[in-house]
Design an enzyme around this catalytic site. Structure first.
Site, PDB file in Angstrom:
ATOM      1  N   HIS A  39       0.839  -1.212   0.000  1.00 11.79           N
ATOM      2  CA  HIS A  39       0.000   0.000   0.000  1.00 11.79           C
ATOM      3  C   HIS A  39       0.866   1.251   0.000  1.00 11.79           C
ATOM      4  O   HIS A  39       0.557   2.231  -0.690  1.00 11.79           O
ATOM      5  CB  HIS A  39      -0.911   0.005   1.226  1.00 11.79           C
ATOM      6  CG  HIS A  39      -1.854  -1.155   1.319  1.00 11.79           C
ATOM      7  ND1 HIS A  39      -1.688  -2.181   2.228  1.00 11.79           N
ATOM      8  CD2 HIS A  39      -2.972  -1.458   0.620  1.00 11.79           C
ATOM      9  CE1 HIS A  39      -2.675  -3.055   2.089  1.00 11.79           C
ATOM     10  NE2 HIS A  39      -3.464  -2.642   1.119  1.00 11.79           N
ATOM     11  N   LYS A 151      -1.124  -7.328  -7.521  1.00 11.16           N
ATOM     12  CA  LYS A 151      -1.380  -8.623  -6.885  1.00 11.16           C
ATOM     13  C   LYS A 151      -2.822  -9.042  -7.163  1.00 11.16           C
ATOM     14  O   LYS A 151      -3.107 -10.215  -7.408  1.00 11.16           O
ATOM     15  CB  LYS A 151      -1.131  -8.578  -5.377  1.00 11.16           C
ATOM     16  CG  LYS A 151      -1.274  -9.986  -4.761  1.00 11.16           C
ATOM     17  CD  LYS A 151      -0.942 -10.029  -3.300  1.00 11.16           C
ATOM     18  CE  LYS A 151      -2.033  -9.435  -2.459  1.00 11.16           C
ATOM     19  NZ  LYS A 151      -3.244 -10.280  -2.364  1.00 11.16           N
ATOM     20  N   GLN A 155      -8.814  -7.852 -10.283  1.00  7.45           N
ATOM     21  CA  GLN A 155      -9.477  -6.623  -9.825  1.00  7.45           C
ATOM     22  C   GLN A 155      -9.086  -5.450 -10.727  1.00  7.45           C
ATOM     23  O   GLN A 155      -9.941  -4.639 -11.110  1.00  7.45           O
ATOM     24  CB  GLN A 155      -9.079  -6.333  -8.378  1.00  7.45           C
ATOM     25  CG  GLN A 155      -9.574  -5.010  -7.835  1.00  7.45           C
ATOM     26  CD  GLN A 155      -9.287  -4.871  -6.354  1.00  7.45           C
ATOM     27  OE1 GLN A 155     -10.017  -5.384  -5.516  1.00  7.45           O
ATOM     28  NE2 GLN A 155      -8.211  -4.196  -6.022  1.00  7.45           N
ATOM     29  N   LEU A 178       4.420  -5.984  -4.362  1.00  4.41           N
ATOM     30  CA  LEU A 178       5.617  -6.015  -3.489  1.00  4.41           C
ATOM     31  C   LEU A 178       5.690  -7.365  -2.769  1.00  4.41           C
ATOM     32  O   LEU A 178       4.665  -8.003  -2.515  1.00  4.41           O
ATOM     33  CB  LEU A 178       5.603  -4.863  -2.492  1.00  4.41           C
ATOM     34  CG  LEU A 178       6.453  -3.676  -2.973  1.00  4.41           C
ATOM     35  CD1 LEU A 178       5.800  -3.009  -4.167  1.00  4.41           C
ATOM     36  CD2 LEU A 178       6.720  -2.685  -1.855  1.00  4.41           C
TER      37      LEU A 178
END
Lengths: 288, 288
Positions: A39, A151, A155, A178
């Site tokens: 994030h 990831k 989506q 990450l």
């Protein structure tokens, strides 16, 4: 850093910035909180691109199935606020469920096609919930750019399709996944894992490394053979139970029978360790 | 008056206005063209409220069923542009189908509840098409106000629900139905009527007048009795075939068994004359 708990506060704070800065660009990072370095990398990217960085933290009940982990999804507001601050966030939007859904929504945004497989198949209604809440959040913040981690590749595909189809006035910026030192993709759900599960969870990224090597090495290989190799590798971890391990065209996310005429593929994994469901993926270019 | 045929032209023209006018308000009137005084009244209302008046003319295939009148829906660009100009329009957006839908849309906006009855029941998929195209148009024009005629009362209910649920940054302004001298609601489809059908079509507004008088006159009346009176009146026109003639709560559009505890009702009609389907409605306050 301004903390907004209502939609009105959020709109006013963003309006104020736009009014006071001629060359304003608003960057938006929608999350479910329990923030990690993944994030932070989205927020830092937004910080580079934009004059205002807006983070939302909202665990959206609409995208959880009845037997999923909505209630136990990890939450830690104080830690999130610290991470947000150090990543350069200007505004954090922290709404309650009653602020986002004062009444059960009668309006649903549905994206067909890219939602048919992978998590769309194994989590029915999930992407309706994602598309609907992202539409709401984009309508609240009206950002110029919105940042999403790869990831959750499906989506990203869903949101890019939705933004394209509905002519939403925003640019979607997909950002790289990450990873921990051993390769495990960062995820808020990693905290669920027992010590032994955590050790074995590295098998997801290991299988994706295998897939990449396999595609480089073999002269003629089929999608089925690639999938079989990935499945075999995951099954080498005794605690791993495969939800899916699929090889699809990218970004259309459709099954393929051969690599002929295919430009890019995605190897997409969802694997359960105990009650914890982890996902990961890799996008590979096909060289004819 | 600026004529835009692409989304980019539209966005640029609106952006230019916003940049050049500090106290800008954009008013938007989405239509399917073949404009009449009813549309003009929406544009005039927008002219009163706003610094920029934007009209869109687009016959949206997505909201027509396979056996409906998409192909023969009346079109007259030159006449529309004249009416738009004299009603004070600043920008007309006139996209082709290929501009609005460069590929078949995979994303659909669905509104439940208010779409279950009336036109939602007799035209399956119609309101999905309406909600989806209105979402697209609102995302293109990003207006402060959008104007809709109350002749399509259910459409207004659908759009108000959608704007509320999805937190769209726009205010919906419902405007009164305009009528011919004999009471027939103005509609682009009135042009389909033969002379005799046109004469008999007055029965819709006459039945709504009856309903209003009936509610004023009777001490105790049930929704069923009101509906029966309306149906009887419509059937007095030999060419009229009733699609629906319903008495529902307003604005929730749900069936009611009595008027007790009900604040407002809608008497909603859809009646066919030959191939032409006309709709009309009246909202009545219930005085206990």
């Amino acid at each position: 850093m301004i903390i907004c708990r209502t939609i009105n506060e959020l709109r006013q704070a963003i309006r104020k910035h736009r009014a006071e800065h001629v060359d304003n660009k608003v960057g938006f990072v929608p999350t479910m909180g329990y923030l990690h370095r993944g994030h932070a990398s989205l927020l830092e990217r937004a910080r580079t691109d934009c004059s205002l960085v807006v983070l939302s933290i909202f665990v959206n009940p609409l995208q959880f199935g009845p037997n999923e982990d909505f209630e136990r999804y990890p939450r830690d507001e104080q830690r999130d606020l610290e991470l947000a601050r150090s990543a350069g966030t200007d505004i954090v939007f922290l709404p309650q469920v009653s602020e986002m859904y004062p009444a059960p929504t009668k309006t649903i945004v549905t994206v067909a096609g890219v939602t048919e497989r992978l998590c769309g198949a194994s989590r029915p209604g999930h992407f309706d919930g994602v598309a609907t809440v992202v539409t709401k959040l984009l309508n609240m913040a009206q950002p110029d750019f919105a940042y999403f981690g790869m990831k959750d590749a499906q989506q990203v595909a869903v949101i890019e399709q939705m933004v394209y189809d509905l002519n939403m006035p925003v640019t979607i910026v997909p950002c790289p996944t990450l990873r921990e030192a051993d390769g495990l993709a960062l995820s808020s759900r990693n905290v669920y894992l027992s010590e032994e599960e955590r050790r074995q969870a590295v098998v997801l990224s290991a299988a994706l490394n295998d897939a990449e090597a396999f595609m480089r090495g073999e002269a003629t290989v089929t999608p089925d053979q690639l999938q079989a190799a990935v499945v075999e590798r995951i099954q080498s971890a005794p605690l791993a139970r495969i939800d899916y391990a699929d090889v699809l065209s990218y970004p259309s996310l459709e099954p393929i029978e051969s690599f002929e005429g295919v430009d890019r593929i995605i190897v997409a994994l969802a694997v359960k360790f105990g009650k914890t469901r982890l996902i990961d993926n890799r996008i590979l270019h096909i060289h004819a």
